[in-house]
Design an enzyme around this catalytic site. Structure first.
Site, PDB file in Angstrom:
ATOM      1  N   PHE A 138       0.853  -1.177   0.000  1.00 30.89           N
ATOM      2  CA  PHE A 138       0.000   0.000   0.000  1.00 30.89           C
ATOM      3  C   PHE A 138       0.896   1.236   0.000  1.00 30.89           C
ATOM      4  O   PHE A 138       1.842   1.320   0.787  1.00 30.89           O
ATOM      5  CB  PHE A 138      -0.926  -0.001   1.213  1.00 30.89           C
ATOM      6  CG  PHE A 138      -2.021   1.026   1.103  1.00 30.89           C
ATOM      7  CD1 PHE A 138      -3.094   0.808   0.256  1.00 30.89           C
ATOM      8  CD2 PHE A 138      -1.968   2.199   1.818  1.00 30.89           C
ATOM      9  CE1 PHE A 138      -4.100   1.752   0.126  1.00 30.89           C
ATOM     10  CE2 PHE A 138      -2.966   3.149   1.706  1.00 30.89           C
ATOM     11  CZ  PHE A 138      -4.041   2.933   0.858  1.00 30.89           C
ATOM     12  N   LYS A 236     -11.690  -0.899   8.729  1.00 29.42           N
ATOM     13  CA  LYS A 236     -12.024  -1.927   7.739  1.00 29.42           C
ATOM     14  C   LYS A 236     -12.807  -3.050   8.425  1.00 29.42           C
ATOM     15  O   LYS A 236     -13.951  -2.855   8.827  1.00 29.42           O
ATOM     16  CB  LYS A 236     -10.757  -2.426   7.062  1.00 29.42           C
ATOM     17  CG  LYS A 236     -10.061  -1.370   6.191  1.00 29.42           C
ATOM     18  CD  LYS A 236      -8.845  -1.934   5.499  1.00 29.42           C
ATOM     19  CE  LYS A 236      -8.245  -0.995   4.473  1.00 29.42           C
ATOM     20  NZ  LYS A 236      -7.676   0.245   5.068  1.00 29.42           N
ATOM     21  N   ARG A 384     -12.243  -5.085  -6.968  1.00 30.56           N
ATOM     22  CA  ARG A 384     -11.943  -5.664  -5.661  1.00 30.56           C
ATOM     23  C   ARG A 384     -13.242  -5.849  -4.856  1.00 30.56           C
ATOM     24  O   ARG A 384     -14.047  -4.928  -4.744  1.00 30.56           O
ATOM     25  CB  ARG A 384     -10.972  -4.749  -4.905  1.00 30.56           C
ATOM     26  CG  ARG A 384     -10.316  -5.375  -3.709  1.00 30.56           C
ATOM     27  CD  ARG A 384      -9.264  -4.466  -3.121  1.00 30.56           C
ATOM     28  NE  ARG A 384      -9.849  -3.235  -2.581  1.00 30.56           N
ATOM     29  CZ  ARG A 384      -9.261  -2.462  -1.670  1.00 30.56           C
ATOM     30  NH1 ARG A 384      -8.057  -2.782  -1.235  1.00 30.56           N
ATOM     31  NH2 ARG A 384      -9.844  -1.366  -1.226  1.00 30.56           N
TER      32      ARG A 384
END
Length: 423
Positions: A138, A236, A384
């Site tokens: 990332f 998340k 995704r």
């Protein structure tokens, strides 16, 4: 059996799986729109219903009525540590080894700085100047390492690998730190944390893990893996809310040596002594920096409370079943289209999201969103889809795959669609 009957039967099978699912009841604890299939919990988790009551309590009572007294009366001061202790069992950490604070980027900066400081005390410090990470990591992880090494100006450099297989040859006596994301944000590739950490330690390197795409979705045992440091976000799979504070883990064996340049007053041994010099507090709270964002911090507990009602083993089992099903459905139902799986098939190498590549991936994702199927897009050409076992159903998986098939069959997307700022 004709095609329509086959589709009906398979969807019926998914309904049966949902009825047998031991985690199915947990879905009712989340605020999910009835007309939406939400497959983006790997980017932003759904809202626990309890979060609204908790927000009201913090804003109306603790802040509104008790004001500054709440630092003591409501336990605001200890909130980073208390929440860290709630999170610890989900990642294989011990009590007083985790604090929830700041952002993932800032916590990465602290952990990288601490690792390099520890290595600077080694006998071969003049040689041990390399930080290894993935080119596909990332971006913020790479940026933070770049920024810190450039600012230090002591000869540190990054070595970017292009595949996990390169680690064996990349790690050597010059390696100071191996910094990897446990589950790759783009592909969903899951590293074997224990074996990579062991490899790093064999060469005298330290190992820092970013758990942003694995905490709350994958079984993690930081102590069993003998990891050195870990960071991750809470918005998340942990469902802490947009922009929720992140976490940092420092095992007890490293806490005394843990030093970083962001020496704010919350990391001081006696913050209200108001001393003119910094004296780090012992233990994990030395990873804290400035005054904590209490309202957003408090929301995290609502998500963590739901995890108490199940186990990470049960979550992982369902995650693999959901992702297996989605891969199977897309590859069979969309076989005539140029959709390529980029996520590993092997369970031991797969996180909890699945990525497919397509020339018009962004446009297809937008078409899905218009139909109420929410995934997201990542460069280059990646669709995704995140599967959050606490609230994703098997029927969600079936219906999402069918919408994808229909969009591809009909070419029901605008290839020239203008991209939003957030993809």
């Amino acid at each position: 059996m004709n095609n329509t009957e086959q589709i009906s039967t398979l969807r019926t099978d998914c309904l049966a799986l949902d009825q047998q699912d031991p985690l199915a009841a947990l879905r009712q604890q989340f605020q999910l729109p009835s007309n939406m299939i939400y497959l983006d919990g790997n980017s932003l988790g759904a809202q626990p219903k309890a979060a609204l009551n908790r927000a009201t309590q913090v804003i109306q009572e603790e802040w509104g009525m008790d004001l500054i007294k709440s630092w003591n009366k409501a336990g605001w001061f200890d909130l980073p540590s208390r929440l860290g202790n709630l999170l610890a069992p989900l990642i294989g950490a011990k009590a007083e080894e985790v604090v929830i604070t700041d952002t993932t980027s800032i916590n990465l900066f602290k952990a990288i700085a601490a690792a390099l400081h520890i290595q600077s005390e080694a006998s071969d410090a003049t040689v041990r100047k390399v930080i290894i990470t993935e080119r596909s990591n990332f971006p913020t992880d790479i940026y933070m390492a770049e920024g810190l090494t450039r600012w230090l100006d002591r000869g540190y450099r990054l070595h970017l690998i292009d595949s996990p297989e390169e680690l064996t040859s990349a790690i050597n006596h010059e390696t100071a730190l191996v910094m990897l994301t446990h589950v790759n944000y783009r592909t969903g590739y899951l590293y074997d944390m224990a074996s990579v950490t062991h490899l790093a330690h064999q060469h005298g390197a330290l190992c820092l893990w970013d758990l942003a795409h694995s905490a709350g979705a994958v079984e993690i045992d930081l102590h069993s893996a003998n990891a050195d440091f870990a960071v991750g976000c809470c918005y998340k799979y942990l469902n802490g809310g947009p922009g929720a504070p992140a976490f940092i883990w420092v095992p007890q064996r490293h806490q005394a040596a843990f030093q970083h340049p962001l020496t704010g007053w919350w990391g001081h041994a006696a913050p209200f002594a108001m001393q003119p010099t910094f004296d780090a507090t012992p233990g994990i709270r030395r990873a804290l920096c400035g005054t904590q964002p209490i309202v957003s911090l408090a929301m995290i507990e609502s998500g963590l409370d739901i995890f108490k009602q199940t186990t990470m083993a049960a979550i992982r089992q369902k995650s693999l079943a959901l992702t297996d099903l989605f891969i199977q459905l897309v590859e069979t139902r969309c076989a005539s289209h140029p959709v390529t799986l980029v996520t590993p098939r092997q369970h031991q190498q797969r996180g909890s999201h699945v990525s497919f590549q397509h020339e018009h991936a962004y446009a297809i994702i937008q078409a899905l969103i218009e139909r109420g199927v929410v995934g997201d897009y990542r460069e280059p050409g990646i669709m995704r889809f995140g599967f959050t076992p606490l609230y994703t159903s098997f029927t969600d998986v079936w219906d999402a795959a069918e919408h994808l098939r229909d969009i591809l069959d009909r070419q029901d997307y605008r290839a020239d669609i203008r991209r939003n700022a957030v993809t």
